[in-house]
Design a protein around this motif. Structure first.
Motif, PDB file in Angstrom:
ATOM      1  N   GLU A   1       5.149   5.816  -5.532  1.00  0.00           N
ATOM      2  CA  GLU A   1       4.653   7.118  -5.955  1.00  0.00           C
ATOM      3  C   GLU A   1       3.262   6.792  -6.701  1.00  0.00           C
ATOM      4  OE1 GLU A   1       5.613  10.379  -5.454  1.00  0.00           O
ATOM      5  OE2 GLU A   1       7.697   9.862  -4.562  1.00  0.00           O
ATOM      6  N   SER A   2       3.185   5.937  -7.583  1.00  0.00           N
ATOM      7  CA  SER A   2       1.897   5.747  -8.319  1.00  0.00           C
ATOM      8  C   SER A   2       0.824   5.143  -7.063  1.00  0.00           C
ATOM      9  CB  SER A   2       1.955   4.624  -9.215  1.00  0.00           C
ATOM     10  OG  SER A   2       1.011   4.510  -9.916  1.00  0.00           O
ATOM     11  N   PHE A   3       1.208   4.344  -6.188  1.00  0.00           N
ATOM     12  CA  PHE A   3       0.435   3.790  -5.081  1.00  0.00           C
ATOM     13  C   PHE A   3      -0.100   4.830  -4.097  1.00  0.00           C
ATOM     14  CE2 PHE A   3       1.206  -0.738  -4.778  1.00  0.00           C
ATOM     15  CZ  PHE A   3       0.079  -1.030  -4.087  1.00  0.00           C
ATOM     16  N   VAL A   4       0.783   5.879  -3.969  1.00  0.00           N
ATOM     17  CA  VAL A   4       0.388   7.019  -3.248  1.00  0.00           C
ATOM     18  C   VAL A   4      -0.721   7.855  -3.925  1.00  0.00           C
ATOM     19  CG1 VAL A   4       1.036   9.098  -1.775  1.00  0.00           C
ATOM     20  CG2 VAL A   4       2.323   7.001  -1.642  1.00  0.00           C
TER      21      VAL A   4
ATOM     22  N   GLY B   1      -9.765   0.182 -13.679  1.00  0.00           N
ATOM     23  CA  GLY B   1      -8.529   0.551 -13.982  1.00  0.00           C
ATOM     24  C   GLY B   1      -7.400   0.737 -13.296  1.00  0.00           C
ATOM     25  N   TYR B   2      -7.350  -0.146 -12.308  1.00  0.00           N
ATOM     26  CA  TYR B   2      -6.241  -0.032 -11.139  1.00  0.00           C
ATOM     27  C   TYR B   2      -4.896  -0.727 -11.636  1.00  0.00           C
ATOM     28  CZ  TYR B   2      -3.700  -1.236  -6.848  1.00  0.00           C
ATOM     29  OH  TYR B   2      -2.726  -1.138  -5.907  1.00  0.00           O
ATOM     30  N   ILE B   3      -5.062  -1.893 -12.169  1.00  0.00           N
ATOM     31  CA  ILE B   3      -3.782  -2.499 -12.747  1.00  0.00           C
ATOM     32  C   ILE B   3      -2.883  -1.522 -13.718  1.00  0.00           C
ATOM     33  CG2 ILE B   3      -2.723  -4.390 -13.876  1.00  0.00           C
ATOM     34  CD1 ILE B   3      -4.641  -5.961 -12.476  1.00  0.00           C
ATOM     35  N   ASN B   4      -3.930  -1.070 -14.795  1.00  0.00           N
ATOM     36  CA  ASN B   4      -3.601  -0.110 -15.802  1.00  0.00           C
ATOM     37  C   ASN B   4      -2.808   0.999 -15.043  1.00  0.00           C
ATOM     38  OD1 ASN B   4      -3.293   0.441 -18.822  1.00  0.00           O
ATOM     39  ND2 ASN B   4      -4.852   2.130 -17.909  1.00  0.00           N
ATOM     40  N   GLU B   5      -3.509   1.515 -14.202  1.00  0.00           N
ATOM     41  CA  GLU B   5      -2.947   3.003 -13.622  1.00  0.00           C
ATOM     42  C   GLU B   5      -1.600   2.783 -12.959  1.00  0.00           C
ATOM     43  OE1 GLU B   5      -4.078   6.088 -10.052  1.00  0.00           O
ATOM     44  OE2 GLU B   5      -5.574   4.332 -10.777  1.00  0.00           O
ATOM     45  N   ILE B   6      -1.514   1.579 -12.164  1.00  0.00           N
ATOM     46  CA  ILE B   6      -0.152   1.302 -11.480  1.00  0.00           C
ATOM     47  C   ILE B   6       0.700   0.947 -12.435  1.00  0.00           C
ATOM     48  CG2 ILE B   6       0.995   0.208  -9.648  1.00  0.00           C
ATOM     49  CD1 ILE B   6      -1.160   2.245  -8.359  1.00  0.00           C
TER      50      ILE B   6
ATOM     51  N   GLU C   1      -5.355  -5.129  -3.183  1.00  0.00           N
ATOM     52  CA  GLU C   1      -6.428  -4.166  -3.671  1.00  0.00           C
ATOM     53  C   GLU C   1      -7.407  -4.534  -4.704  1.00  0.00           C
ATOM     54  OE1 GLU C   1      -7.698  -0.278  -3.821  1.00  0.00           O
ATOM     55  OE2 GLU C   1      -6.568  -1.249  -2.274  1.00  0.00           O
ATOM     56  N   ILE C   2      -7.165  -5.617  -5.575  1.00  0.00           N
ATOM     57  CA  ILE C   2      -8.282  -6.337  -6.300  1.00  0.00           C
ATOM     58  C   ILE C   2      -9.305  -6.793  -5.616  1.00  0.00           C
ATOM     59  CG2 ILE C   2      -8.858  -7.860  -8.008  1.00  0.00           C
ATOM     60  CD1 ILE C   2      -7.198  -5.327  -9.085  1.00  0.00           C
TER      61      ILE C   2
ATOM     62  N   VAL D   1       1.836  -3.986 -19.043  1.00  0.00           N
ATOM     63  CA  VAL D   1       0.577  -4.064 -18.326  1.00  0.00           C
ATOM     64  C   VAL D   1      -0.134  -5.511 -18.461  1.00  0.00           C
ATOM     65  CG1 VAL D   1      -0.688  -3.389 -20.414  1.00  0.00           C
ATOM     66  CG2 VAL D   1      -1.719  -2.924 -17.996  1.00  0.00           C
ATOM     67  N   ASP D   2       0.158  -6.074 -19.501  1.00  0.00           N
ATOM     68  CA  ASP D   2      -0.134  -7.721 -19.503  1.00  0.00           C
ATOM     69  C   ASP D   2       0.465  -8.830 -18.590  1.00  0.00           C
ATOM     70  OD1 ASP D   2      -1.981  -6.963 -21.776  1.00  0.00           O
ATOM     71  OD2 ASP D   2      -0.295  -7.255 -23.202  1.00  0.00           O
ATOM     72  N   LEU D   3       1.767  -8.287 -18.359  1.00  0.00           N
ATOM     73  CA  LEU D   3       2.640  -9.070 -17.387  1.00  0.00           C
ATOM     74  C   LEU D   3       2.219  -8.612 -15.994  1.00  0.00           C
ATOM     75  CD1 LEU D   3       6.344  -8.512 -18.897  1.00  0.00           C
ATOM     76  CD2 LEU D   3       4.800 -10.781 -19.190  1.00  0.00           C
ATOM     77  N   PHE D   4       1.743  -7.356 -15.818  1.00  0.00           N
ATOM     78  CA  PHE D   4       1.350  -6.839 -14.375  1.00  0.00           C
ATOM     79  C   PHE D   4       0.097  -7.780 -14.149  1.00  0.00           C
ATOM     80  CE2 PHE D   4       4.066  -3.239 -14.070  1.00  0.00           C
ATOM     81  CZ  PHE D   4       4.234  -3.219 -12.592  1.00  0.00           C
TER      82      PHE D   4
END
Length: 431
Positions: A124-127, A41-46, A369-370, A64-67
């Motif tokens: 902030e989300s990355f950290v 769930g990495y992309i969804n989280e960030i 990260e993926i 989230v779809d664009l990400f």
């Protein structure tokens, strides 16, 4: 030629070409990317940190779809937004991305929509994502390193840097020294010194990490560009361990002069490589207190090479600090930067405005990260050769698969080429 579709002959056989086959893809590995995303769930989280200012009643593609489309594209080797023109008829990618792909103008508007507030929120989300991964760990190593991104247009804050000798952006990466995870990517103006924002960022990182794990030991590792008085003051206040390079100067050269003379006298007639280590106390004028300085005097067979590092670590010997710890930043940080920069396209910061370019750096870091998560999954298999793969090898050997799709009311079938050599590994990762 009796038939217009005949392109050439192989001995007595005619070779025909047409476009009447089934719809196929050459990027079947996108199925594995979707599996990784569903598991972690990495992309969804960030993407939750992205502040979407669009009118939600008028949009066709959620943030989230664009990400996901942009990051999956980077992972598969498609660098730019207009690469969607090559993928819009791809049956498997369209199926994975909810049946349709956003157009190039939509993706470009998505990148251009960010401002300072959005970038800060994503950082902030990355950290936070990194801190959530620290459960059970008693010690972490934070590697700080910068890299140049040479620019070729008129991007905002793409300035001339005298050290690198060209117009550029100055990227800063913070990596976990044990896992290779990107803790934080930062884009800086081109004329920035290596340690610009370094202490401020480190102070915030330490505060956030200690707020969740008060007893965790934090070790800082960086090259000479990050050595400065504010860092040593912060390290003393926050009880940080560190090993950090320091640039040579007249005082340090004088300290090493006798050892250099002895090493040169003994080994200058031979061709064998030799290192000699010693340590001493050193304090620059701007420092609040003395620091333990480690010197390495090396005879390479072609001449002397002397390096200095500052360390407060309690290892068995100064050799252990240098070779057992400090030089490992080459693998844990420098090689990882090569992957995110050259293989995840963090050097494609070609937007005119600064904040969209910062956003592109974040997207490339997410693509990295993926790949890191795929490496983590590979490490749990018995395929030893695959555990040494870099990002570009994973893309070529694991994600570029030819295949077709067949959809029914209840099932979707992805059928890949039986000639694919990594079938066993691919199926293990999916399962």
């Amino acid at each position: 030629m009796s038939n217009q579709n005949t392109v050439f002959y192989q001995k007595s056989k005619a070779v025909f070409v047409d476009f009447h086959g089934d719809e196929m893809t050459s990027d079947g590995g996108v199925v594995l990317l979707e599996k990784i995303e569903k598991k972690f769930g990495y992309i969804n989280e960030i993407s939750k940190a992205y502040i979407d200012s669009r009118n939600q009643s008028l949009i066709h593609h959620k943030a989230v779809d664009l990400f996901k489309q942009r990051i999956f594209g980077l992972v598969l080797g498609y660098q730019d937004c207009n690469d969607v023109n090559y993928l819009k008829n791809d049956p498997v990618i369209s199926s994975i991305l909810n049946g349709s792909l956003a157009s190039q103008p939509t993706l470009s508007r998505f990148e251009m929509s960010v401002d300072r507030k959005v970038i800060y929120s994503l950082c902030e989300s990355f950290v936070s994502h990194y801190i959530n991964s620290l459960r059970g760990r008693k010690k972490i190593i934070l590697d700080f390193d910068g890299t140049d991104d040479k620019t070729h247009g008129h991007q905002q804050l793409a300035l001339f840097n005298g050290y690198y000798g060209h117009h550029m952006y100055h990227q800063l990466f913070v990596h976990d020294g044990e896992t290779g995870q990107i803790v934080l990517p930062v884009l800086r103006p081109g004329n920035s010194h290596s340690n610009r924002w370094f202490v401020a960022i480190l102070k915030r990182l330490v505060k956030k990490i200690r707020s969740h794990y008060p007893e965790i030991e934090i070790v800082i590792r960086a090259d000479a560009g990050f050595s400065c008085a504010p860092f040593y003051k912060l390290a003393n206040e926050c009880n940080l361990k560190y090993t950090i390079g320091i640039a040579s100067n007249s005082i340090l050269k004088a300290k090493a002069e006798k050892v250099q003379s002895a090493v040169r006298h003994i080994f200058e007639d031979g061709s064998e490589k030799h290192q000699h280590f010693f340590n001493f106390q050193y304090q620059a004028q701007t420092w609040e207190q003395e620091q333990n300085c480690i010197a390495k005097v090396e005879w390479t067979g072609k001449g002397l090479n002397t390096r200095f590092v500052i360390s407060n670590m309690d290892e068995a010997s100064v050799r252990d600090i240098y070779f057992g710890f400090y030089v490992k930043r080459g693998e844990s940080s420098e090689n990882r930067i090569k992957e995110v920069k050259n293989m995840c396209f963090a050097d494609r910061l070609s937007n005119h405005f600064f904040w969209p370019n910062f956003f592109r750096l974040i997207l490339s870091s997410m693509a990295y990260e993926i790949f890191r998560l795929i490496k983590k999954e590979i490490s749990q298999t018995k395929h030893e050769w695959a555990k040494k793969w870099q990002v570009d090898t994973i893309r070529l050997c694991l994600l570029k698969i030819g295949g077709t799709i067949k959809s029914t009311v209840r099932r979707v079938y992805y059928s890949f080429s039986k000639a694919f050599p990594q079938q066993k590994l691919f199926l293990e990762l999916l399962q």
